[in-house]
Design a protein around this motif. Structure first.
Motif, PDB file in Angstrom:
ATOM      1  N   ASP A  45       0.842  -1.355   0.033  1.00  0.00           N
ATOM      2  CA  ASP A  45      -0.073  -0.022  -0.112  1.00  0.00           C
ATOM      3  C   ASP A  45       0.931   1.086  -0.020  1.00  0.00           C
ATOM      4  OD1 ASP A  45      -2.386  -1.517   0.119  1.00  0.00           O
ATOM      5  OD2 ASP A  45      -2.337  -1.511   2.365  1.00  0.00           O
ATOM      6  N   PHE A  46       0.282   2.253  -0.776  1.00  0.00           N
ATOM      7  CA  PHE A  46       1.354   3.361  -0.920  1.00  0.00           C
ATOM      8  C   PHE A  46       0.608   4.555  -0.393  1.00  0.00           C
ATOM      9  CE2 PHE A  46       2.086   0.532  -4.554  1.00  0.00           C
ATOM     10  CZ  PHE A  46       3.147  -0.042  -4.263  1.00  0.00           C
ATOM     11  N   ALA A  47       1.197   5.610  -0.083  1.00  0.00           N
ATOM     12  CA  ALA A  47       0.661   6.937   0.386  1.00  0.00           C
ATOM     13  C   ALA A  47      -0.404   7.661  -0.635  1.00  0.00           C
ATOM     14  CB  ALA A  47       2.057   7.729   0.763  1.00  0.00           C
ATOM     15  N   ASN A  48      -0.350   7.384  -1.834  1.00  0.00           N
ATOM     16  CA  ASN A  48      -0.997   8.140  -2.546  1.00  0.00           C
ATOM     17  C   ASN A  48      -2.652   7.198  -2.836  1.00  0.00           C
ATOM     18  OD1 ASN A  48      -0.133   5.723  -4.392  1.00  0.00           O
ATOM     19  ND2 ASN A  48       0.197   6.989  -6.214  1.00  0.00           N
ATOM     20  N   ASN A  49      -2.795   6.458  -1.781  1.00  0.00           N
ATOM     21  CA  ASN A  49      -4.037   5.720  -1.862  1.00  0.00           C
ATOM     22  C   ASN A  49      -4.058   4.735  -3.042  1.00  0.00           C
ATOM     23  OD1 ASN A  49      -4.965   6.696   0.594  1.00  0.00           O
ATOM     24  ND2 ASN A  49      -5.577   8.621  -0.588  1.00  0.00           N
ATOM     25  N   THR A  50      -2.758   4.032  -3.385  1.00  0.00           N
ATOM     26  CA  THR A  50      -2.975   2.811  -4.301  1.00  0.00           C
ATOM     27  C   THR A  50      -2.193   1.788  -3.650  1.00  0.00           C
ATOM     28  OG1 THR A  50      -1.012   3.764  -5.397  1.00  0.00           O
ATOM     29  CG2 THR A  50      -2.926   4.793  -6.240  1.00  0.00           C
ATOM     30  N   GLY A  51      -2.296   0.810  -4.371  1.00  0.00           N
ATOM     31  CA  GLY A  51      -1.437  -0.547  -4.151  1.00  0.00           C
ATOM     32  C   GLY A  51      -1.355  -1.708  -5.054  1.00  0.00           C
ATOM     33  N   VAL A  52      -0.542  -2.434  -5.117  1.00  0.00           N
ATOM     34  CA  VAL A  52      -0.351  -3.599  -5.744  1.00  0.00           C
ATOM     35  C   VAL A  52      -0.399  -4.871  -5.004  1.00  0.00           C
ATOM     36  CG1 VAL A  52       0.576  -2.386  -7.628  1.00  0.00           C
ATOM     37  CG2 VAL A  52       2.019  -3.275  -6.056  1.00  0.00           C
ATOM     38  N   GLY A  53      -0.532  -5.728  -5.454  1.00  0.00           N
ATOM     39  CA  GLY A  53      -0.708  -7.275  -4.972  1.00  0.00           C
ATOM     40  C   GLY A  53       0.276  -8.222  -5.790  1.00  0.00           C
ATOM     41  N   ILE A  54       1.164  -8.771  -4.984  1.00  0.00           N
ATOM     42  CA  ILE A  54       2.213  -9.838  -5.405  1.00  0.00           C
ATOM     43  C   ILE A  54       1.571 -11.207  -5.302  1.00  0.00           C
ATOM     44  CG2 ILE A  54       4.591 -10.469  -5.768  1.00  0.00           C
ATOM     45  CD1 ILE A  54       3.863  -7.607  -6.643  1.00  0.00           C
ATOM     46  N   GLY A  55       1.384 -12.218  -6.354  1.00  0.00           N
ATOM     47  CA  GLY A  55       1.140 -13.383  -5.873  1.00  0.00           C
ATOM     48  C   GLY A  55       1.703 -14.298  -5.573  1.00  0.00           C
ATOM     49  N   ASP A  85       1.319   2.573 -21.098  1.00  0.00           N
ATOM     50  CA  ASP A  85       1.838   3.523 -21.372  1.00  0.00           C
ATOM     51  C   ASP A  85       1.012   4.624 -21.179  1.00  0.00           C
ATOM     52  OD1 ASP A  85       3.806   5.395 -22.620  1.00  0.00           O
ATOM     53  OD2 ASP A  85       2.994   5.340 -24.710  1.00  0.00           O
ATOM     54  N   ASN A  86       1.614   5.667 -20.365  1.00  0.00           N
ATOM     55  CA  ASN A  86       0.911   6.776 -19.979  1.00  0.00           C
ATOM     56  C   ASN A  86      -0.369   6.437 -18.716  1.00  0.00           C
ATOM     57  OD1 ASN A  86       2.302   8.830 -21.316  1.00  0.00           O
ATOM     58  ND2 ASN A  86       1.239   8.129 -23.053  1.00  0.00           N
ATOM     59  N   ALA A  87      -0.041   5.418 -17.998  1.00  0.00           N
ATOM     60  CA  ALA A  87      -0.797   4.956 -17.025  1.00  0.00           C
ATOM     61  C   ALA A  87      -0.920   5.859 -15.819  1.00  0.00           C
ATOM     62  CB  ALA A  87      -0.473   3.590 -16.564  1.00  0.00           C
ATOM     63  N   ASP A  88      -2.334   6.105 -15.282  1.00  0.00           N
ATOM     64  CA  ASP A  88      -2.555   6.995 -14.245  1.00  0.00           C
ATOM     65  C   ASP A  88      -1.908   6.295 -12.814  1.00  0.00           C
ATOM     66  OD1 ASP A  88      -3.395   8.533 -12.254  1.00  0.00           O
ATOM     67  OD2 ASP A  88      -5.552   8.245 -12.739  1.00  0.00           O
ATOM     68  N   CYS A  89      -1.045   7.132 -12.530  1.00  0.00           N
ATOM     69  CA  CYS A  89      -0.388   6.605 -11.187  1.00  0.00           C
ATOM     70  C   CYS A  89      -1.239   6.897  -9.980  1.00  0.00           C
ATOM     71  CB  CYS A  89       0.995   7.338 -11.148  1.00  0.00           C
ATOM     72  SG  CYS A  89       2.302   7.047 -12.361  1.00  0.00           S
ATOM     73  N   ASN A  90      -2.259   7.257  -9.905  1.00  0.00           N
ATOM     74  CA  ASN A  90      -3.070   7.781  -8.895  1.00  0.00           C
ATOM     75  C   ASN A  90      -4.392   6.667  -8.835  1.00  0.00           C
ATOM     76  OD1 ASN A  90      -1.684   9.961  -7.730  1.00  0.00           O
ATOM     77  ND2 ASN A  90      -2.330  10.963  -9.620  1.00  0.00           N
ATOM     78  N   VAL A  91      -4.267   5.588  -9.395  1.00  0.00           N
ATOM     79  CA  VAL A  91      -5.212   4.391  -9.399  1.00  0.00           C
ATOM     80  C   VAL A  91      -4.502   3.092  -9.182  1.00  0.00           C
ATOM     81  CG1 VAL A  91      -7.117   5.713 -10.730  1.00  0.00           C
ATOM     82  CG2 VAL A  91      -5.592   3.985 -11.725  1.00  0.00           C
ATOM     83  N   THR A  92      -5.444   2.307  -8.454  1.00  0.00           N
ATOM     84  CA  THR A  92      -4.777   0.756  -8.171  1.00  0.00           C
ATOM     85  C   THR A  92      -4.706   0.173  -9.682  1.00  0.00           C
ATOM     86  OG1 THR A  92      -5.344   0.902  -5.882  1.00  0.00           O
ATOM     87  CG2 THR A  92      -5.105  -1.243  -6.974  1.00  0.00           C
ATOM     88  N   ARG A  93      -3.534  -0.376  -9.965  1.00  0.00           N
ATOM     89  CA  ARG A  93      -3.662  -0.882 -11.555  1.00  0.00           C
ATOM     90  C   ARG A  93      -2.960  -2.543 -11.251  1.00  0.00           C
ATOM     91  NH1 ARG A  93      -3.814   2.454 -15.134  1.00  0.00           N
ATOM     92  NH2 ARG A  93      -2.815   0.864 -16.658  1.00  0.00           N
ATOM     93  N   THR A  94      -3.484  -3.163 -12.296  1.00  0.00           N
ATOM     94  CA  THR A  94      -3.326  -4.725 -12.284  1.00  0.00           C
ATOM     95  C   THR A  94      -2.074  -5.080 -13.081  1.00  0.00           C
ATOM     96  OG1 THR A  94      -5.023  -4.851 -13.917  1.00  0.00           O
ATOM     97  CG2 THR A  94      -5.732  -5.232 -11.618  1.00  0.00           C
ATOM     98  N   ASP A  95      -1.730  -3.952 -13.878  1.00  0.00           N
ATOM     99  CA  ASP A  95      -0.500  -4.601 -14.876  1.00  0.00           C
ATOM    100  C   ASP A  95       0.919  -3.969 -14.506  1.00  0.00           C
ATOM    101  OD1 ASP A  95      -1.014  -1.590 -14.923  1.00  0.00           O
ATOM    102  OD2 ASP A  95      -0.552  -1.561 -16.936  1.00  0.00           O
ATOM    103  N   PHE A  96       1.163  -4.362 -12.969  1.00  0.00           N
ATOM    104  CA  PHE A  96       2.422  -4.116 -12.336  1.00  0.00           C
ATOM    105  C   PHE A  96       3.511  -5.126 -12.817  1.00  0.00           C
ATOM    106  CE2 PHE A  96       5.103  -5.226  -8.367  1.00  0.00           C
ATOM    107  CZ  PHE A  96       5.617  -4.024  -8.196  1.00  0.00           C
TER     108      PHE A  96
END
Length: 102
Positions: A45-55, A85-96
């Motif tokens: 979880d990140f300070a910009n209210n986003t996060g990523v999950g690692i399986g 390309d040009n992904a929004d850094c302020n939303v939780t993404r699944t293409d990490f």
């Protein structure tokens, strides 16, 4: 001899031809917390209210966990790399794709 020269020119031309770039987005974030669930998934979880999950089966999981914990305890930022390309850094993404420590 002529065929050899033509072949060499063809190889040279093809090697200099423009190739499509691999597009991606990098986002600088501050690590807020690291959490592991009972299925083996680790969440960052990140300070910009986003996060990523690692399986649990991700081959880079341990290395990313190490970077995340280092960032967390040291207060250093990380750069996240996303496939789009040009992904929004302020939303939780699944293409990490991965991260590196600043």
């Amino acid at each position: 001899m002529c065929k050899i020269v033509l072949s060499l020119f063809a190889v040279l031309f093809l090697s200099l031809a423009p190739a499509p770039a691999n597009a991606m987005t990098q986002c600088q974030v501050k690590m807020l917390r690291v959490w592991a669930d009972s299925n083996g998934v680790v969440w960052f979880d990140f300070a910009n209210n986003t996060g990523v999950g690692i399986g649990a089966n991700n081959s880079g999981r341990e290395a990313m966990m190490s970077l995340a914990v280092t960032a967390l305890v040291s207060g250093r930022d990380v750069i996240l790399r996303y496939q789009a390309d040009n992904a929004d850094c302020n939303v939780t993404r699944t293409d990490f794709l991965g991260m590196y420590l600043l």
